[in-house]
Write an enzyme that holds these catalytic residues in place. Structure first.
Site, mmCIF file in Angstrom:
data_model
loop_
_atom_site.group_PDB
_atom_site.id
_atom_site.type_symbol
_atom_site.label_atom_id
_atom_site.label_comp_id
_atom_site.label_asym_id
_atom_site.label_seq_id
_atom_site.Cartn_x
_atom_site.Cartn_y
_atom_site.Cartn_z
ATOM 1 N N LYS A 1 0.882 -1.174 0.000
ATOM 2 C CA LYS A 1 0.000 0.000 0.000
ATOM 3 C C LYS A 1 0.919 1.223 0.000
ATOM 4 C CE LYS A 1 -4.125 1.854 0.213
ATOM 5 N NZ LYS A 1 -5.118 1.723 -0.872
ATOM 6 N N ASP B 1 -6.803 -15.896 2.706
ATOM 7 C CA ASP B 1 -8.157 -16.441 2.886
ATOM 8 C C ASP B 1 -8.964 -16.269 1.604
ATOM 9 O OD1 ASP B 1 -7.734 -17.136 5.556
ATOM 10 O OD2 ASP B 1 -9.678 -16.349 6.201
HETATM 11 MG MG MG Z 1 -5.686 -16.071 8.603
#
Ligand code: MG
Ligand code: IPM
Length: 360
Positions: free
Chosen positions: A193, A253
């Site tokens: 970022k 994830d």
């Molecule tokens: Mg995690």
């Protein structure tokens, strides 16, 4: 050869999935003439129940005396965020990573051929394939920075979590990513970022500096918000993704979800001196614990990564991958995966099927 493996069975479905992975290791041992010895290590909520702390003294030393560590899962509502830090399973997980110096977390997100229909993305996107090696920095950044909590004059309580990165920390994870890319698709996407964060600007400068040493690898900078979007728009564009600790936590994830099942993805956490730690990406799933419903495949594939990365046994690793693929291709599945009702099996049966496939 003889190998000594520390087993952290952990909480929830952890013990069930580790048990099936152990059966797979024993099957491999017989077939390829290796001898695996297991050392039980208590860590997580189960350790809190037994000893009052989630990370008992001597845990790291026990692991360091082994050639590799296999972890099931830790955590559960019983040891929630309202409990003191030393009783929480997450504290133990961060401590073992730090104490073993496991700075590189490799999460391999692949869309297995038998599961293209389980991919939540559009069919034409899924058909382009997914094979992403996510390289997450694991022992730095905001996870380990100084924390604060204090009273302000007019705004109530204020808290801080410091994100710090040194050049050394960025360089060592960066080199891992480039080396992995050299053996794969030769592309590194470095996620940061840098339009906002100073740590990200150092990250970016460092990645570009070391990229000079890997002329065969293409480096691309991707802002983290854009990366999150690209992962669902067209994940086939990525080969190796390297990023800092918290961005990696979140993006991995996401990357695992697009492959159709969290229950399938393995991971390796690697340092320079200590044994590496292998674990499934999924959590402890307390809602299905003890019901023989868990999917052991991610843990079994983690053993495959262990054979490849810690023991340099590529044939054994490939045998596991092939066995898993053949069982999936035959239509067998656990409750977390789609499939025909008459081929729905439990954790133990899935373990048995994979062992049988290995024996044939
Ligand atoms: Mg995690
Ligand atoms: C992971 C988990 C851990 C993390 C938690 C349980 C502390 O989400 O391994 O991704 O955030 O690193």
């Amino acid at each position: 050869m003889d190998y000594k493996i520390a087993l952290i069975r952990g909480d929830g479905i952890g013990p069930e999935v580790v048990q099936e992975a152990v059966r797979v290791m024993d099957t491999i041992g017989k077939k390829f003439h290796h001898n695996f010895t297991y050392i039980e290590v208590d860590l997580g909520g189960c350790a809190t129940d037994k000893y009052g702390v989630s990370y008992p003294e001597g845990t790291a030393e026990k692991c360091k005396a082994c050639d590799a560590v296999l972890l099931g899962a830790v955590g559960g509502p019983k040891w929630g965020t309202d409990k003191p830090a030393e009783q929480r399973p997450e504290t133990a997980l961060l401590a073992i990573r730090k104490d073993l110096g496991l700075y590189a977390n490799l999460r391999h997100a692949t869309l297995r051929p038998a599961l293209v229909d389980a991919c939540p993305l559009k069919k034409e996107t899924a058909e382009k394939g997914i094979d992403i090696m996510m390289v997450r920095e694991l022992i730095g950044g905001v996870y380990f920075g100084k924390r604060g909590r204090y009273e302000t004059e007019n705004c109530g309580i204020e808290c801080t979590d410091l994100m710090a990165y040194s050049e050394m920390e960025v360089e060592r994870i960066g080199r891992r990513a480039f080396e992995l890319a050299q053996k794969r698709g030769k592309r590194v996407a470095s996620v940061d970022k840098a339009n906002v964060l100073e740590t990200s600007r150092l990250w970016r400068e460092t990645m570009h500096r070391i990229s000079q040493d890997y002329p065969d690898v293409t480096l691309e900078d991707v802002l983290v918000d854009n990366c999150a979007m690209q992962l669902v728009r067209d994940p086939s564009q990525f080969d190796v993704i390297v990023t800092e600790n918290m961005f990696g936590d979140i993006l991995s994830d996401e990357a695992s979800m697009i492959t159709g099942s969290l229950g399938l993805l393995p991971s390796a956490s690697i340092g320079s001196n200590a044994p590496a730690l292998y674990e499934p990406i999924h959590g402890s799933a307390p809602d299905i614990a003890g019901k023989d419903k868990a999917n052991p495949i991610a843990t079994i594939l983690s053993v495959g990564m262990m054979f490849k990365y810690s023991f340099d046994l590529p044939a054994e690793s490939e045998a596991i991958e092939k066995a898993v693929d053949s069982v999936l291709a035959a239509g067998w599945h656990t409750a977390d995966m789609m499939g025909n009702a008459d081929q729905l099996v439990g954790c133990k049966k899935m373990g048995s099927l994979i062992c049988e496939a290995l024996e044939n």
